[in-house]
Scaffold this active site. Structure first.
Site: not given
Ligand code: ARG
Ligand code: ZN
Length: 843
Positions: A115, A247-250, A283-284, A287, A306
């Site tokens: 992402e 922070g993290a990715m879903e 949060h993740e 998602h 988001e």
């Molecule tokens: N979707 C992720 C979250 O909110 C954030 C990813 C952001 N990535 C980026 N390339 N800006 O948990």
């Molecule tokens: Zn998110």
């Protein structure tokens, strides 16, 4: 070069199935793709266009026949039939990938971040969220752990196969390969599915995963109870990675986390770290339904997933801990980051209408203001209608890529209410200002409300929004004469009347911070003290104290006056009233930050002087500590927590109050208590609180050395060591500390966490970053220039440290602009950073 919402076009081709094979190699990974395409009957027609960046195309074929596509700067193009199988072989270099986007390596492990548009750095593909498909992935490598999305299908010598049956956009793809160990557990869903849960970490870290695992299981249960959403695969994997931009990715079934939001032990993580881990794991996980099963049509709709998912994780944390405390913390964050953004050159709508680099729009506005909008919606239509609308959303749109219009429509259909005016919250940038004038006549409270929305870049004119304001009133004797009622301000100006049965009461407006607005309400210090003592709404109780503090500090700074007795006296009961939640009292004892005060001064048309702000805060703290030394000492003793460390809200609240007392007492005891606490601390919360109190006194050398010696081999703890001594240094001294620490052998600037804990920490130290010499701006600019060619995303994000340059005096403005221009004129500057810098400069 700008992408516009108004120019959205349906995809020309849809994908029916994706099969990928990865032959992993640090410098020469081969990616084989086999993708079945079908022309979209609703598409624009034309050739097949695939996104691709930095790929070496080895071979391409359509229906088995080798083809030579036309290679474009950011992809390829080829004529194609209406239905066909595409095959490609590409070569990529994960080890050289320092941008940490696409497939990259971190400490010998392969991982991905796709992402928003990282998948195009892995293979040629229609890399847009409205193209959704099931994926099958085969990973070939000798590494012991090979993971991808979905459920495991096959494991053999040197390979593993994963299949994700759920249609997903490419940004949710993930792959991990490495020498990892799992902390495992299980969960049975309300539908009876047995899910294997694993948190994968580097060997040695497995004893720091228990809290993240517990948070995950509570999140899974909560989503079933609160939203009726169950998990939909047999495995759920989380991986902790040391080098991560965010922070993290879903990613579907395979969440990838910055290690700092997974790993925790009492000795190494603070209560705040535990709370953040809980919130981000939730949060993740959330998602999975709001983002993955239902995704975004295009990146302009980012707030669809988001804002909603932040709202969900905030509600979860409130349910698990304390809604009052969580709300105060969330509003503090909103003001510090989102109001600040809205008040400057980077202001943009929650749903932007154009961008150059989408990574620059993962902002506080999209996330936090996006969440506020959901909260307002729920308040306007009520909890039951909110749940009904959500059920309809999941029913109607499962498996789709949606828009904000789709989201609002389900609530219109569920309630019959017209949400056209409400939709302006998504379209208009800026923080609304609400002025409230109140008077009481014959027992009737008359409330005159007016709203205005300032001009923001590209939006000179604004229309009135619907603003839900929760209102109450407290009589002079402290009794509540108006329980919470919600008014809807829809016009530019409106009058509301309430029977309160007395002529002497104070209105409590925007209870619970029911709308994300700036409230201008002229209240005397005595009225505010009344609300601080007696408001039944915990948020407004805190807010009254905060307003008192802010006014008192602004007066001290502007008129160089003495600390206001009203404020100092009003803190007496806050310190000593044991009937109140310690966590709440800790928040009420904290003063507004230097940056808050700089904004408050700007709002009252004064030019903030960073030294004067810092000095006033210190004088106020000393005055509070001197006036209440006995009570603070008593609370410091009374709040001591005994027994083994427990990160729950009760114990964390006691530690927070105790450490708030410590921080004040350090202004009058020469640091004795802090030094003793540092020596005795058996957990990181108490240890860091003591250390930071000492750093404020400028006499923490021995303790900093001891801390360093104990923790030098622990990356996450060393991040704290760097950050604390820079961000917490008094006055301008943080600049010299930062100048020294960039030379430290452990300043591994290519690691984003470490970079942020040094350069970001300097930016967080208001007086040091804005040092009169301009040295703060210059140092940050030097390092951003250095990082940009390696990691544009983190560099671009950190340029926001400069977003408030317009607040300050002309000298500082010139220094800040010179630093920004120096960044801007750097040869080969990334698209990410150059978009940010020109927006910040107002170009
Ligand atoms: N979707 C992720 C979250 O909110 C954030 C990813 C952001 N990535 C980026 N390339 N800006 O948990
Ligand atoms: Zn998110």
């Amino acid at each position: 070069r700008a992408i516009r919402l108004s120019e959205y076009q349906n995809p020309a081709f849809l994908v029916q199935d994706v099969s990928l094979t990865f032959r992993l190699d640090p410098h020469a990974t081969r990616v084989f793709s086999r993708i079945s395409f079908r022309r979209n009957p609703e598409g624009p027609g034309g050739p097949l266009r695939l996104d691709g960046e930095g790929l070496r195309l080895i071979r391409a074929a359509i229906d088995g026949t080798e083809v030579q596509p036309k290679i474009l700067p950011a992809g390829l193009e080829i004529d194609a039939p209406d239905a066909f199988t595409w095959e490609a072989e590409v070569q990529i270099d994960p080890k050289a990938n320092t941008a940490l986007e696409g497939l990259y390596m971190s400490n010998g492990m392969y991982c991905t971040q796709c992402e928003a548009e990282g998948f195009r750095k892995i293979t040629y593909y229609p890399d847009r969220p409205d193209v959704m498909a099931p994926f099958e992935v085969r990973i070939e490598s000798e590494l012991p752990v090979l993971l991808s999305n979905g459920d495991p299908v096959e494991r053999g010598d040197g390979y593993a196969v994963w299949r994700d049956p759920w249609k997903k956009p490419a940004y949710l793809f993930a792959l991990v390969a490495g020498d990892l160990v799992a902390h495992s557990n299980g969960f049975t869903t309300m539908e009876g599915r047995e899910v294997a849960l694993n948190i994968w970490v580097r060997p040695g870290d497995e004893d720091r995963c228990a809290y993240a695992m517990d948070s995950l299981k509570r999140s899974m249960r909560w989503d079933e109870d609160a939203y009726g959403r169950a998990y939909d695969l047999d495995v759920f994997n989380i991986v902790a990675v040391d080098d991560f931009n965010m922070g993290a990715m879903e990613n579907k079934g395979l969440n990838i986390f910055n290690a700092r939001y997974v790993l925790a032990s009492p000795e190494t993580a603070t209560d705040a770290d535990y709370a953040r881990i809980e919130a981000i794991v939730a949060h993740e996980y959330f998602h999975n339904w709001t983002g993955n099963r239902i995704t975004c049509r295009d990146w302009f709709q980012l707030c669809l997933k988001e804002g909603l998912t932040v709202f969900r994780d905030q509600t979860f944390s409130g349910d698990e801990r304390s809604h009052a405390v969580k709300r105060i913390e969330d509003v503090q964050m909103l003001r510090a980051r989102q109001f600040r953004e809205d008040a400057g050159p980077l202001a943009h709508p929650v749903r932007p209408t154009s961008y150059i680099e989408i990574n620059n729009f993962y902002t506080a506005t999209v996330y936090e203001k996006g969440a506020e909008i959901i909260g307002m919606l729920r308040r306007l239509i009520g909890e039951d209608a909110y749940r009904e609308g959500c059920d309809l959303y999941f029913d109607r749109h499962d498996g789709q890529a949606c828009t904000i219009e789709d989201w609002l429509k389900v609530f219109e259909d569920a309630t019959g209410r017209d949400l056209a005016q409400f939709a302006r919250w998504y379209a208009q940038a800026g923080t609304p200002r609400v002025t409230a004038e109140t008077r009481i006549e014959g027992g009737t409270l008359i409330l005159d409300l007016a709203q205005s929305l300032p001009a923001t870049p590209g939006q000179p004119e604004k229309a009135p929004q619907v603003i839900p304001l929760a209102i109450g009133a407290i009589a002079r004797d402290g009794t509540e004469v108006l329980p919470t009622a919600v008014v809807e301000l829809t016009e530019t100006a409106q009058t509301f009347r309430f029977e309160v049965g007395t002529d002497d009461a104070v209105a409590s407006i925007n209870r619970g911070f029911s709308a994300p607005v700036i409230l201008d309400q002229t209240l005397s210090a005595a009225d505010r003290a009344l609300l601080l003592a007696h408001d039944t709404d915990p948020f407004n109780k805190w807010e009254a104290g905060r307003a008192l503090a802010r006014t008192a500090l602004v007066d001290m700074i502007v008129q160089s006056g003495a600390p206001d007795r009203h404020f100092v006296d009003a803190l007496g009961p806050v310190i000593s009233d044991n009937a109140q939640d310690p966590a709440f009292r800790a928040l009420a004892l904290a003063l507004p930050s230097d940056d808050d005060l700089a904004q408050a001064l700007t709002d009252s048309n004064a030019t903030p002087d960073p030294d004067a702000i810092d000095a006033a805060r210190t004088r106020m703290q000393t005055a509070v500590a001197t006036a209440h030394e006995g009570a603070l000492d008593a609370v410091y003793d009374a709040m001591k927590v005994s027994g083994p460390y427990n990160p729950d809200a009760t114990d964390a609240g006691r530690r927070a109050l105790r450490n708030a007392a410590l921080s004040l007492l350090t202004h009058v005891d020469g640091g004795d208590r802090a030094r003793a606490q540092f020596a005795a601390a058996d957990n990181m919360t108490d240890c860091l609180a003591a250390l930071s109190a000492l750093i404020r006194t400028g006499q923490a050398e021995t303790e900093l050395q001891a801390f360093h010696d104990r923790w030098q081999n622990d990356r996450l703890v060393m991040d704290k060591w760097f950050a604390l001594q820079i961000a917490g240094a008094p006055g301008e001294t943080g600049l010299a500390v930062a100048q020294r620490l960039v030379e430290h052998p452990a300043f591994d600037w290519k690691n984003p966490n470490r970079f942020r804990s040094v350069i970001g920490a300097l930016g967080m130290n208001h007086a040091s970053f804005h040092a009169r010499s301009g040295g703060g701006y210059a140092l940050v600019a030097d390092w951003l220039i250095r990082l940009d060619p390696l990691n544009p995303q983190t560099t671009a994000r950190m340029t926001t440290l400069f977003e408030t340059w317009h607040r300050y005096d002309v000298d500082r403005q010139d220094q800040a602009k010179a630093a920004l221009r120096r960044i801007q004129s750097t040869e080969g500057l990334s698209r990410d950073t150059s978009e940010m810098v020109s927006r910040i400069l107002g170009e």
